[in-house]
Design a protein around this motif. Structure first.
Motif, PDB file in Angstrom:
ATOM      1  N   LEU A   1      37.451   3.598 -34.521  1.00  0.00           N
ATOM      2  CA  LEU A   1      36.302   2.852 -35.035  1.00  0.00           C
ATOM      3  C   LEU A   1      35.021   3.639 -34.767  1.00  0.00           C
ATOM      4  O   LEU A   1      34.864   4.256 -33.712  1.00  0.00           O
ATOM      5  CB  LEU A   1      36.211   1.482 -34.373  1.00  0.00           C
ATOM      6  CG  LEU A   1      37.370   0.525 -34.619  1.00  0.00           C
ATOM      7  CD1 LEU A   1      37.193  -0.757 -33.813  1.00  0.00           C
ATOM      8  CD2 LEU A   1      37.482   0.188 -36.110  1.00  0.00           C
ATOM      9  N   SER A   2      34.122   3.600 -35.727  1.00  0.00           N
ATOM     10  CA  SER A   2      32.850   4.317 -35.603  1.00  0.00           C
ATOM     11  C   SER A   2      31.728   3.436 -36.134  1.00  0.00           C
ATOM     12  O   SER A   2      31.969   2.441 -36.821  1.00  0.00           O
ATOM     13  CB  SER A   2      32.889   5.638 -36.390  1.00  0.00           C
ATOM     14  OG  SER A   2      33.965   6.457 -35.980  1.00  0.00           O
TER      15      SER A   2
ATOM     16  N   MET B   1      23.848  10.135 -40.573  1.00  0.00           N
ATOM     17  CA  MET B   1      23.712   8.719 -40.263  1.00  0.00           C
ATOM     18  C   MET B   1      24.927   8.162 -39.524  1.00  0.00           C
ATOM     19  O   MET B   1      25.121   6.938 -39.475  1.00  0.00           O
ATOM     20  CB  MET B   1      23.452   7.913 -41.533  1.00  0.00           C
ATOM     21  CG  MET B   1      22.064   8.141 -42.124  1.00  0.00           C
ATOM     22  SD  MET B   1      20.709   7.604 -41.007  1.00  0.00           S
ATOM     23  CE  MET B   1      20.080   9.193 -40.432  1.00  0.00           C
ATOM     24  N   VAL B   2      25.754   9.016 -38.944  1.00  0.00           N
ATOM     25  CA  VAL B   2      26.776   8.568 -37.999  1.00  0.00           C
ATOM     26  C   VAL B   2      26.082   8.306 -36.674  1.00  0.00           C
ATOM     27  O   VAL B   2      25.374   9.168 -36.148  1.00  0.00           O
ATOM     28  CB  VAL B   2      27.881   9.625 -37.820  1.00  0.00           C
ATOM     29  CG1 VAL B   2      28.848   9.192 -36.714  1.00  0.00           C
ATOM     30  CG2 VAL B   2      28.637   9.837 -39.128  1.00  0.00           C
ATOM     31  N   LEU B   3      26.262   7.105 -36.124  1.00  0.00           N
ATOM     32  CA  LEU B   3      25.634   6.759 -34.853  1.00  0.00           C
ATOM     33  C   LEU B   3      26.576   7.120 -33.708  1.00  0.00           C
ATOM     34  O   LEU B   3      27.717   6.648 -33.660  1.00  0.00           O
ATOM     35  CB  LEU B   3      25.303   5.267 -34.798  1.00  0.00           C
ATOM     36  CG  LEU B   3      24.669   4.783 -33.485  1.00  0.00           C
ATOM     37  CD1 LEU B   3      23.262   5.356 -33.330  1.00  0.00           C
ATOM     38  CD2 LEU B   3      24.615   3.261 -33.434  1.00  0.00           C
TER      39      LEU B   3
ATOM     40  N   GLN C   1      30.495   1.674 -28.145  1.00  0.00           N
ATOM     41  CA  GLN C   1      29.081   1.524 -28.460  1.00  0.00           C
ATOM     42  C   GLN C   1      28.729   0.074 -28.790  1.00  0.00           C
ATOM     43  O   GLN C   1      27.689  -0.442 -28.355  1.00  0.00           O
ATOM     44  CB  GLN C   1      28.722   2.446 -29.633  1.00  0.00           C
ATOM     45  CG  GLN C   1      28.819   3.922 -29.275  1.00  0.00           C
ATOM     46  CD  GLN C   1      28.695   4.848 -30.465  1.00  0.00           C
ATOM     47  OE1 GLN C   1      29.038   6.026 -30.395  1.00  0.00           O
ATOM     48  NE2 GLN C   1      28.201   4.343 -31.595  1.00  0.00           N
ATOM     49  N   VAL C   2      29.591  -0.581 -29.553  1.00  0.00           N
ATOM     50  CA  VAL C   2      29.327  -1.962 -29.940  1.00  0.00           C
ATOM     51  C   VAL C   2      29.321  -2.885 -28.722  1.00  0.00           C
ATOM     52  O   VAL C   2      28.463  -3.768 -28.599  1.00  0.00           O
ATOM     53  CB  VAL C   2      30.366  -2.442 -30.974  1.00  0.00           C
ATOM     54  CG1 VAL C   2      30.418  -3.956 -31.042  1.00  0.00           C
ATOM     55  CG2 VAL C   2      30.034  -1.876 -32.348  1.00  0.00           C
ATOM     56  N   THR C   3      30.270  -2.710 -27.804  1.00  0.00           N
ATOM     57  CA  THR C   3      30.313  -3.592 -26.635  1.00  0.00           C
ATOM     58  C   THR C   3      29.086  -3.389 -25.758  1.00  0.00           C
ATOM     59  O   THR C   3      28.590  -4.339 -25.142  1.00  0.00           O
ATOM     60  CB  THR C   3      31.600  -3.365 -25.821  1.00  0.00           C
ATOM     61  OG1 THR C   3      31.737  -1.977 -25.505  1.00  0.00           O
ATOM     62  CG2 THR C   3      32.817  -3.828 -26.596  1.00  0.00           C
TER      63      THR C   3
ATOM     64  N   SER D   1      20.070   0.864 -28.823  1.00  0.00           N
ATOM     65  CA  SER D   1      21.251   1.631 -29.216  1.00  0.00           C
ATOM     66  C   SER D   1      20.865   3.010 -29.749  1.00  0.00           C
ATOM     67  O   SER D   1      21.542   4.010 -29.482  1.00  0.00           O
ATOM     68  CB  SER D   1      22.055   0.873 -30.269  1.00  0.00           C
ATOM     69  OG  SER D   1      22.632  -0.292 -29.721  1.00  0.00           O
ATOM     70  N   LEU D   2      19.779   3.087 -30.514  1.00  0.00           N
ATOM     71  CA  LEU D   2      19.309   4.385 -30.987  1.00  0.00           C
ATOM     72  C   LEU D   2      18.900   5.275 -29.818  1.00  0.00           C
ATOM     73  O   LEU D   2      19.158   6.478 -29.821  1.00  0.00           O
ATOM     74  CB  LEU D   2      18.134   4.204 -31.951  1.00  0.00           C
ATOM     75  CG  LEU D   2      18.480   3.704 -33.354  1.00  0.00           C
ATOM     76  CD1 LEU D   2      17.218   3.331 -34.114  1.00  0.00           C
ATOM     77  CD2 LEU D   2      19.270   4.757 -34.130  1.00  0.00           C
ATOM     78  N   LEU D   3      18.261   4.690 -28.822  1.00  0.00           N
ATOM     79  CA  LEU D   3      17.857   5.476 -27.657  1.00  0.00           C
ATOM     80  C   LEU D   3      19.066   5.963 -26.874  1.00  0.00           C
ATOM     81  O   LEU D   3      19.048   7.060 -26.303  1.00  0.00           O
ATOM     82  CB  LEU D   3      16.947   4.638 -26.753  1.00  0.00           C
ATOM     83  CG  LEU D   3      15.541   4.379 -27.298  1.00  0.00           C
ATOM     84  CD1 LEU D   3      14.819   3.348 -26.455  1.00  0.00           C
ATOM     85  CD2 LEU D   3      14.750   5.681 -27.347  1.00  0.00           C
ATOM     86  N   ARG D   4      20.126   5.165 -26.860  1.00  0.00           N
ATOM     87  CA  ARG D   4      21.301   5.525 -26.072  1.00  0.00           C
ATOM     88  C   ARG D   4      22.258   6.445 -26.826  1.00  0.00           C
ATOM     89  O   ARG D   4      22.810   7.389 -26.246  1.00  0.00           O
ATOM     90  CB  ARG D   4      22.045   4.258 -25.641  1.00  0.00           C
ATOM     91  CG  ARG D   4      23.203   4.522 -24.686  1.00  0.00           C
ATOM     92  CD  ARG D   4      23.722   3.240 -24.089  1.00  0.00           C
ATOM     93  NE  ARG D   4      24.769   3.502 -23.114  1.00  0.00           N
ATOM     94  CZ  ARG D   4      25.399   2.549 -22.432  1.00  0.00           C
ATOM     95  NH1 ARG D   4      25.068   1.275 -22.616  1.00  0.00           N
ATOM     96  NH2 ARG D   4      26.345   2.864 -21.570  1.00  0.00           N
ATOM     97  N   PHE D   5      22.440   6.193 -28.125  1.00  0.00           N
ATOM     98  CA  PHE D   5      23.460   6.921 -28.875  1.00  0.00           C
ATOM     99  C   PHE D   5      22.916   7.736 -30.048  1.00  0.00           C
ATOM    100  O   PHE D   5      23.640   8.569 -30.594  1.00  0.00           O
ATOM    101  CB  PHE D   5      24.520   5.949 -29.420  1.00  0.00           C
ATOM    102  CG  PHE D   5      25.182   5.106 -28.370  1.00  0.00           C
ATOM    103  CD1 PHE D   5      26.010   5.681 -27.424  1.00  0.00           C
ATOM    104  CD2 PHE D   5      24.989   3.730 -28.320  1.00  0.00           C
ATOM    105  CE1 PHE D   5      26.641   4.911 -26.452  1.00  0.00           C
ATOM    106  CE2 PHE D   5      25.610   2.948 -27.358  1.00  0.00           C
ATOM    107  CZ  PHE D   5      26.432   3.542 -26.415  1.00  0.00           C
TER     108      PHE D   5
END
Length: 388
Positions: free
Chosen positions: A195-196, A235-237, A246-248, A108-112
């Motif tokens: 949602l964030s 620290m907003v992803l 992002q969650v899905t 997720s860090l790599l993507r977002f």
């Protein structure tokens, strides 16, 4: 509506060198057990917290395998990581400390994530020295993530977070977690809007971690309470308001891995070992064969999803199928194991078949709940197929 190829990713073969890598991992695990560093356990990806072991995996290059070298990783593919993960789980090794960070936080860090976020967290994830939790579920919400009530309001330089998360595995040890929170009101009745995701330092002022012990007495679940916790803008992803998307995407990594059908494999291996000492009758051999066939089928499905992820796809529907079938199968293994080798589960036993049986029985109610209940997952599959 998903296409047939998205619903059933094509079979994939393991990469060149996978067999040699598997032998290397098995040799390491055998050496670890020979020195008495740990004993095999069921559900080791939740209950086996061992920071020494995680750091040793990092030293050998078996964490952060899919993280680019520029961030301290090893630039390998998801299928190489799959081989290592499969061996660790099959052995019942204590992987809980690094599990969430390596499985889904790093992708997720790599993507977002921003460059700052990647540089801050990815090297420590790859070395087995930074641990993460997941802040999705909330009290009284079940698997309905869109009903989250944790809120972050804008303040000078960032956000002030108030709310509660539950079932946060390892939060009492972890350094940080991703929290799904509401940063804006839902628009036009669409609960997914507004949602964030925030990256929350779990040692921040205002964060309280409360244990949720299991019936076994083990402690890996927690309730995490935020009382006006400050989270800086840095620290907003990803993008504000895009938390649901992002969650899905993140859940495809959580739901499709080998942990969704291998949590009880150490118990199965112990049962096979016990049967090998005698002469199992035809009925027991038949049931063993049926379980092996199911293992092979689920593995093929799970590897196919890993291949799709490796290719940059986000097969959420296929991942939901793997999770639904896999977690139901894990409970089936326990039922069949009790028939194959009848033992009385003894929670006080230090090791062996009786202890694994006791742990498996007590952990089994959670198999079909974590990562989304099977009922929710079937709804995802139905929507993916255009049936609802």
């Amino acid at each position: 509506m998903v296409t047939h190829s998205e619903m059933t990713p094509p079979p994939v073969g393991l990469p060149p060198g996978a067999a040699a890598l598997r032998v290397e991992v098995r040799s390491f695990l055998a050496e670890e057990q020979a020195h008495g560093h740990w004993r095999p356990r069921v559900d080791s990806w939740l209950s086996g917290w061992d920071e020494r072991f995680s750091k040793e995996l990092g030293r050998r290059g078996w964490l952060g395998m899919t993280i680019p070298t520029e961030y301290g990783g090893h630039g390998r593919g998801a299928l190489d990581r799959y081989v290592v993960t499969e061996e660790l789980l099959a052995a019942g090794a204590p992987v809980a400390a690094h599990w969430i960070a390596d499985r889904q936080i790093a992708p997720s860090l790599l993507r977002f994530g921003t460059q700052e976020q990647r540089e801050r967290y990815l090297p420590g994830i790859a070395s087995g020295e930074i641990y993460f939790g997941i802040g999705m579920s909330e009290p009284d919400s079940g698997s309905d993530l869109a009903s989250v009530r944790s809120r972050a309001v804008r303040v000078d330089g960032g956000w002030e977070l108030t709310g509660t998360k539950v079932w946060t595995s390892g939060a009492h040890h972890a350094h940080a977690f991703f929290a799904l929170v509401r940063t804006a009101p839902a628009e036009d009745g669409n609960r997914h809007s507004g949602l964030s995701q925030l990256i929350v330092d779990l040692h921040s002022p205002g964060v309280t971690v409360r244990p949720i012990p299991l019936l076994t007495g083990a402690h890996h679940f927690n309730e995490v309470v935020f009382d006006r916790v400050f989270v800086p803008d840095s620290m907003v992803l990803g993008e504000l308001g895009q938390g649901w998307h992002q969650v899905t995407s993140e859940l495809a990594f959580e739901r499709s891995g080998p942990e969704r059908y291998l949590s009880t494999f150490p118990l199965f291996a112990a049962v096979v070992g016990a049967l090998a000492e005698g002469d199992p009758d035809r009925g027991r051999r038949r049931d063993l064969g049926r379980l092996v066939a199911h293992y092979r089928t689920l593995r093929r499905m799970s590897v196919a999803v890993a291949g799709a992820l490796d290719a940059g796809a986000a097969p959420e529907t296929a991942a939901a199928v793997v999770k639904d079938l896999g977690t139901r199968f894990e409970s089936e293994v326990i039922d069949v194991a009790r028939w194959l080798v009848p033992v009385v589960p003894d929670p006080a036993a230090e090791g062996g078949l009786s202890r694994m049986m006791a742990d498996a029985v007590r952990h089994s109610p959670g198999f079909t709940l974590r990562g989304g209940t099977n009922e929710i997952l079937r709804g995802i599959v139905a929507r993916g197929l255009g049936l609802r």
